[in-house]
Design a protein around this motif. Structure first.
Motif, mmCIF file in Angstrom:
data_model
loop_
_atom_site.group_PDB
_atom_site.id
_atom_site.type_symbol
_atom_site.label_atom_id
_atom_site.label_comp_id
_atom_site.label_asym_id
_atom_site.label_seq_id
_atom_site.Cartn_x
_atom_site.Cartn_y
_atom_site.Cartn_z
ATOM 1 N N ARG A 9 0.658 -1.615 0.187
ATOM 2 C CA ARG A 9 0.119 0.112 0.217
ATOM 3 C C ARG A 9 0.776 1.089 0.156
ATOM 4 N NH1 ARG A 9 -2.475 3.292 3.787
ATOM 5 N NH2 ARG A 9 -0.921 2.146 5.198
ATOM 6 N N GLU A 11 -11.300 -17.733 -6.007
ATOM 7 C CA GLU A 11 -12.416 -16.409 -5.209
ATOM 8 C C GLU A 11 -11.475 -16.548 -4.204
ATOM 9 O OE1 GLU A 11 -13.677 -18.949 -7.391
ATOM 10 O OE2 GLU A 11 -14.967 -17.616 -8.761
ATOM 11 N N MET A 48 -8.566 -14.336 -3.574
ATOM 12 C CA MET A 48 -8.788 -13.442 -3.390
ATOM 13 C C MET A 48 -9.650 -12.736 -2.117
ATOM 14 S SD MET A 48 -10.952 -13.141 -6.950
ATOM 15 C CE MET A 48 -11.577 -11.452 -7.353
ATOM 16 N N GLU A 49 -10.328 -13.391 -1.551
ATOM 17 C CA GLU A 49 -10.814 -13.285 -0.327
ATOM 18 C C GLU A 49 -9.193 -13.365 1.100
ATOM 19 O OE1 GLU A 49 -13.979 -16.079 0.587
ATOM 20 O OE2 GLU A 49 -14.246 -14.751 2.996
ATOM 21 N N GLU A 66 -7.185 -10.058 1.010
ATOM 22 C CA GLU A 66 -8.102 -8.768 1.232
ATOM 23 C C GLU A 66 -7.359 -8.970 3.172
ATOM 24 O OE1 GLU A 66 -11.834 -9.280 0.054
ATOM 25 O OE2 GLU A 66 -11.813 -8.371 -1.520
ATOM 26 N N ASN A 89 -5.543 3.445 -12.569
ATOM 27 C CA ASN A 89 -4.932 2.312 -13.501
ATOM 28 C C ASN A 89 -6.268 0.856 -13.734
ATOM 29 O OD1 ASN A 89 -6.199 2.163 -10.172
ATOM 30 N ND2 ASN A 89 -4.726 0.848 -9.496
ATOM 31 N N ASP A 90 -6.909 1.504 -14.435
ATOM 32 C CA ASP A 90 -7.544 0.953 -14.908
ATOM 33 C C ASP A 90 -8.287 1.483 -16.539
ATOM 34 O OD1 ASP A 90 -9.842 2.843 -15.190
ATOM 35 O OD2 ASP A 90 -10.585 1.763 -12.483
ATOM 36 N N LEU A 91 -8.872 0.295 -16.972
ATOM 37 C CA LEU A 91 -9.001 0.874 -18.640
ATOM 38 C C LEU A 91 -9.738 1.786 -18.431
ATOM 39 C CD1 LEU A 91 -8.632 -2.568 -20.977
ATOM 40 C CD2 LEU A 91 -7.456 -0.175 -20.719
ATOM 41 N N ALA A 92 -11.031 2.072 -17.539
ATOM 42 C CA ALA A 92 -11.563 2.684 -18.032
ATOM 43 C C ALA A 92 -10.732 4.432 -17.680
ATOM 44 C CB ALA A 92 -12.793 3.100 -16.514
#
Ligand SMILES: Cc1cc2nc3c(=O)[nH]c(=O)nc-3n(C[C@H](O)[C@H](O)[C@H](O)COP(=O)(O)OP(=O)(O)OC[C@H]3O[C@@H](n4cnc5c(N)ncnc54)[C@H](O)[C@@H]3O)c2cc1C
Ligand code: SF4
Lengths: 718, 334
Positions: free
Chosen positions: A42, A109, A112-113, A116, A647-650
């Motif tokens: 982070r 899944e 990923m969990e 976190e 940092n994303d394609l949007a």
């Protein structure tokens, strides 16, 4: 080999691709596969204080959490072949997003969990986020000098002194970064979309302190390489270690957002260029100093000026380069890594100089031609830049251009601008080996050095094999990127075709000789498979190897050890470069000033064109990259926080179909038979070079505004 | 990643009942194009998903009578291509087809669209405590203020948040004086779309005026002849598939070349779908000239408060309005 043009052929993998049948590294199905997710740092700089994994281990399905403790103590920095190996997991945090742990689980899944639930604490340190930060460390590289640029500038008739800037940009291929590793029966097998399977094998072995002899790497088809996958990536050894520790196959596919901090990227760079022309409109001096964003330990070269120094016959040259070391992941190669920003800057400066002396930008360039490499006086193996310029001008209709900025208008009131720029890229080659086997059962297998990533290398190889041998095209298997099949070399820098196509041609020649020897004058009908069947020979194999012009034989040994085995663009007798000229029309909307690119003509000199269809596709792709690099893409850094924000394609805006107008591609198609037996040079990189300058020059022609910082956006023209 | 329950009620009543029963952490989900996205970014962490997409006949498009009525589950693509909407209300159709991509428009509903959340980069990319954000973590601060604010709002901002309200469709609806029908634990009610959105003020994390458990059942647009002379003009960083830098929804009632009444709402520049009465007043009763159109555009931004990198939105926004007025006025009356 005759020099008749190669026929237009469909991509050899086209049918599979449109059916979704092409297998990429992450598609390899393996029984008992575990899934992994990285935990990114982070903070932008500091030290891991605590790294608790208990909460993650409690998540159902989580099998293991790898931390820095799971890795051998950092060995001597692995500098191999000439760059630092990427770190594994470390307690020292060098940049935001650096992986600090890897969670391995039965399902994606659960991984990923689990990830976190890994919430480390950090001892934070102050950091430098951009070139301009107080903590950035300036480092100057040795300059390239020939002639006396200062003196020539002082006596020049006209000069320009301008500064251009290219932003930080990230590759965003559709294929995400991935590694799949299997540890079984004493061997480590890695499936990864990489441009350098053998280098990966060596480096991962050294990082993990295992014998490279037990490591196999397979890079089946890469979904977009362009340098992002040219060097060993950060996640590879980490995933390999996870497979070794769990004894099961482990797959990591990184989410798009993490790639911005994990992968190589194009560093932000600034280019100050001073040019001088004499009274006859000949450029006599160039003084070019660039600086770039660099990581603390990064080795991405800073010599942007190298390409432009060979573009024209400029006799007095100074090329300087500066790194600003800051706290980021290492920058690296991204299509036309140096040549794109450099030729953007240089070819805009050339345009400015042409305008200063009232010369037509096309004629000005043609008048500054050279027959020799100005760096060393060597002959050029071939150079058709002037032909690219004049043919392009003709196809584009350049004679209808009125030079005055703002003087051309479309019927809807849009300002019309026509811009031109040239580009050059070195023609490079690597030591290459190949093995060709034709079987009586109707199959053909060609195994060689180098990788396929959509550039069309297999299609180019197939063109040579099918032109030279009567074999069944539907049962031709071309195996690339597999260390178990042939030693692999980094495929980059547009040297793939230059390397494998002449090697394939040599294999064809040897195969024909071997076959005629085998037949011993007997007349046997049918294709080669049928001939072999008729004489009851199950198969015939030839093995070949090839070096670049004047390349020393030791390069083959380096190839076998997974080290760099590259030669060019200066060969003992000559220098080889590819060239391109881009002609671009932009339209600027009169009120809201949206910039559009309805029309492009690009003419390339890449030597002989082996695969017309994939070659044209490379050029169109290169122009679209340049469009993105000029008018769309920038990775943003908020200096207060470090790391990359969009940092994303949007938010990282790449071009869409609706942005792209007509792109007309043409080739000079003159074989360069000094370079190699087939006459090919390189194309993939040069395709992009200069197109950004053509866009910026067109915008100047439309509006009278010189915009010297990319990306050019709507607000710059309001 | 956080476990959640998931149900698919058969009627709006059942959905509202299920929401009330689920309590804390319940969310409706329709097309899922916003909610799943935010769940993956760890911004939304629902405990119960009540999927309204399976409700039978909850996607009707009614164009008879004196109003248009779209049930909440109608797909964006369905409303955009409805022949009456496309012919008589280009402002509505364009606001839909200039948004997102065809794949998204096929999934996304016109109800869910009203409740999408901001695209502020610090909001979306900072989960895990990297960037302070009052919307994501009330009281943590706002990284966008003083930061990379090129995309941020210039109208309706506060000292705690400058995030743009991202939707295109709500802007067109606000221009057309549309309202929504809402079903909640206490029955039905109706309210203007404009009243659905709150300014950030000191509580930017509270974005909508719906009460917990209230569900949007339909969107109602009063019919007007001005619909034909309307447009949704959207300026973005590329030719398609991007949110607005600036946009203008315009509908005109004209008497020859004189504007009787203009409706103007703005997107991309404000913290909520932004009606621009100042611009409308400039035009009322006047002959529409290019100069007047630009003056109207400028009036809309009189109170703009730009930050460090978004000052261009003031001029661009004004020109967007001017262009939209010209496009709308050029459209035939019949
Ligand atoms: C890549 C991308 C690009 C996009 N580009 C644009 C763009 O350019 N312009 C634009 O305007 N939009 C754009 N969008 C947003 C898109 O329009 C919305 O995601 C979509 O309209 C949401 O509809 P949905 O049905 O999928 O909502 P969901 O994701 O299902 O729900 C959204 C929200 O609404 C709530 N909700 C859903 N239905 C109801 C209901 N009936 N009653 C009460 N609450 C409800 C949910 O709880 C949730 O909070 C884009 C989205 C993406 C992913
Ligand atoms: S502008 Fe609003 S959404 Fe963006 S960071 Fe600030 S508080 Fe968060």
């Amino acid at each position: 080999m005759s020099a008749t043009p190669f026929a237009d052929r469909a991509r050899i993998d086209a049918f599979d691709k449109v059916r979704g049948a092409t297998a990429y590294a992450a598609d390899v199905p393996l029984p008992g596969m575990l899934h992994a997710i990285l935990v990114p740092s982070r903070v932008a700089k500091g030290h891991l204080a605590t790294l608790p994994v208990e909460d993650a281990m409690r998540v159902p399905g989580v099998v293991r959490v790898l931390t820095p403790d799971d890795f051998p103590p950092p060995p001597e920095p692995v500098r191999f072949p000439n760059a630092d190996a990427p770190p594994t997991l470390h307690r020292e945090i060098a940049f935001r997003g650096q992986p600090v742990a890897l969670v391995v689980a039965e399902t994606l899944e659960a991984a990923m969990e689990g990830a976190e639930h890994v919430v480390p604490t950090y001892e934070e340190q102050t950091f430098a986020a951009t070139k301009r930060s107080a903590l950035a460390v300036r480092e100057e590289a040795r300059p390239t000098v020939f002639g006396d640029a200062e003196a020539a500038l002082a006596r020049a008739n006209a000069t320009v002194d301008v500064e251009y800037e290219s932003p930080t940009q990230h590759h965003n291929p559709i294929e995400l970064i991935s590694t799949t590793a299997v540890w079984a029966e004493g061997r480590l097998t890695i499936y990864e979309g990489t441009q350098f399977a053998s280098g990966l094998k060596e480096v991962v072995a050294r990082i993990l302190r295992i014998d490279p002899g037990i490591v196999d790497v397979k890079s089946p088809t890469v979904g977009g390489a362009f340098g992002q996958k040219g060097w060993v990536q950060q996640q590879t050894a980490i995933v390999a270690r996870a497979a070794m520790l769990t004894g099961r196959p482990v797959k990591l596919v990184t989410p798009r957002g993490q790639i911005f901090h994990l992968a190589k990227f194009r560093p932000n760079s600034t280019h100050r260029i001073r040019l001088g022309a004499d009274a006859d409109g000949r450029m006599i001096a160039a003084h070019y100093v660039s600086d770039q964003q660099q990581s603390r330990g990064g080795t991405f070269p800073s010599n942007y000026h190298a390409g432009p120094s060979r573009l024209y016959g400029i006799q007095n040259y100074y090329g300087g380069a500066v790194d600003y070391r800051i706290d980021t992941q290492p920058p690296g190669h991204m299509r036309a890594p140096h040549e794109h920003p450099a030729c953007f800057a240089f070819e805009c400066a050339v345009d400015e100089l042409a305008y200063r002396i009232g010369a037509d930008p096309v004629e000005f360039r043609i008048a500054n031609d050279t027959r020799v490499d100005p760096q060393n006086g060597r002959a050029l193996s071939s150079r058709y830049l002037n032909e690219c310029l004049s043919r392009g001008a003709q196809r584009f209709g350049w004679e209808r251009r009125t030079p005055e900025p703002g003087s051309m208008r479309a019927s809807d009131g849009s300002l019309v601008g026509w811009g031109v720029a040239s580009g050059t890229y070195p023609a490079l080659v690597t030591a290459t080996v190949a093995s060709l086997r034709i079987s009586a059962d109707g199959t053909t297998r060609f195994v060689t050095t180098h990788h396929e990533f959509g550039q069309g290398i297999k299609t180019a190889i197939a063109a040579v094999l099918l032109d030279g041998l009567e074999i069944d095209p539907t049962r031709l298997d071309i195996v690339l990127g597999d260390t178990t099949a042939a030693p692999q070399q980094i495929t980059a820098g547009s040297w793939g075709t230059f390397s494998v196509v002449p090697t394939a041609a040599l294999a064809v020649e040897r195969m024909r000789a071997a076959l005629s020897e085998l037949l011993g004058g007997r007349q046997v009908s049918g294709n080669i498979h049928q001939q072999l069947a008729a004489i009851r020979r199950p198969y015939l194999t030839v093995d070949v190897s090839q070096l670049g012009p004047g390349q020393e034989a030791a390069a083959l040994e380096r190839l076998r050890r997974g080290q760099y085995a590259i030669a060019g663009p200066t060969f003992p007798e000559f220098t080889s470069m590819s060239y391109i000229a881009h002609f671009i029309e932009v339209r600027v909307e009169p009120t809201t000033r949206r910039i559009r690119m309805p029309r492009v003509v690009s003419v390339a000199d890449c030597g002989r064109v082996v695969s017309p269809r994939t070659a044209a596709s490379q050029v169109r792709g290169g122009v679209i990259w340049a469009f993105g690099a000029s008018l769309r893409e920038a990775t943003e850094v908020d200096p207060r926080y470090g790391g990359f924000l969009n940092n994303d394609l949007a938010d990282y805006v790449v071009p869409v179909n609706a942005d792209i107008g007509e792109i007309e591609v043409d080739f000079i198609n003159e074989p360069d038979l000094l370079a190699n037996s087939v006459g090919v040079k390189g194309l993939g990189e040069v395709a992009m070079v200069g197109a950004s300058a053509a866009i910026a020059n067109a915008i100047f022609h439309a509006t009278g505004k010189r915009l010297r910082e990319l990306p050019i956006r709507i607000e710059h023209l309001l | 990643m956080q476990p959640f329950s998931y149900i698919r009620p058969a009627t709006p009543q059942e959905a509202v009942g299920a929401f009330a029963q689920a309590g804390e952490g319940a969310r409706f989900i329709a097309g899922g194009t916003t909610l799943y996205d935010l769940m993956k970014l760890n911004i939304e962490r629902p405990r119960h998903l009540i999927d309204v997409s399976a409700i039978e006949g909850f996607n009707r498009i009614e164009t008879d009578g004196d109003r248009l009525r779209f049930e909440a589950n109608a797909a964006m693509s369905a409303v955009a291509t409805d022949p009456v909407v496309a012919r008589d209300y280009p402002v509505l159709a364009e606001s839909l087809w200039k948004a997102a991509s065809q794949q998204l428009r096929n999934m996304a509903t016109v109800g869910g669209n009203l409740l999408q959340r901001t695209r502020c980069m610090y909001f979306r990319n900072g989960a895990g405590g990297i960037y302070p954000c009052n919307k994501r973590e009330p009281g943590s601060g706002c990284a966008a203020i003083g930061g990379l604010d090129r995309g941020q709002a210039v109208l309706g901002t506060s000292d705690t948040c400058t995030a743009v309200s991202p939707g295109d469709w709500p802007v067109a609806l606000v221009a057309m004086d549309a309202s929504i029908e809402v079903l909640g634990p206490n029955g039905t009610r109706s309210m203007p779309v404009a009243d659905l959105y709150r300014l950030p003020d000191t509580t930017p994390h509270v974005e909508f005026t719906l009460d917990p458990g209230e569900m949007i059942t339909a969107i109602v647009v009063p019919k007007t002849l001005a619909g034909r002379r309307s447009t949704y003009h959207k300026i973005r960083d590329r030719e398609s598939y991007a949110f607005a830098l600036t946009s203008a929804a315009v509908a005109l009632e004209m008497n020859d070349d004189r504007v009787e009444r203009a409706r103007i709402a703005l997107g991309g520049v404000a913290t909520r779908p932004w009606r621009a009465p100042e611009a409308e007043e400039v035009l009322a009763g006047q002959r529409l000239t290019p100069e007047l159109a630009l003056a109207a555009g400028r009036a809309a931004f009189r109170d703009a408060r730009p930050g460090r990198h978004n000052g261009f939105k003031v001029e661009l926004g004004a020109r967007t309005i001017a262009d939209a007025l010209r496009i709308a006025a050029d459209r035939s009356r019949t």
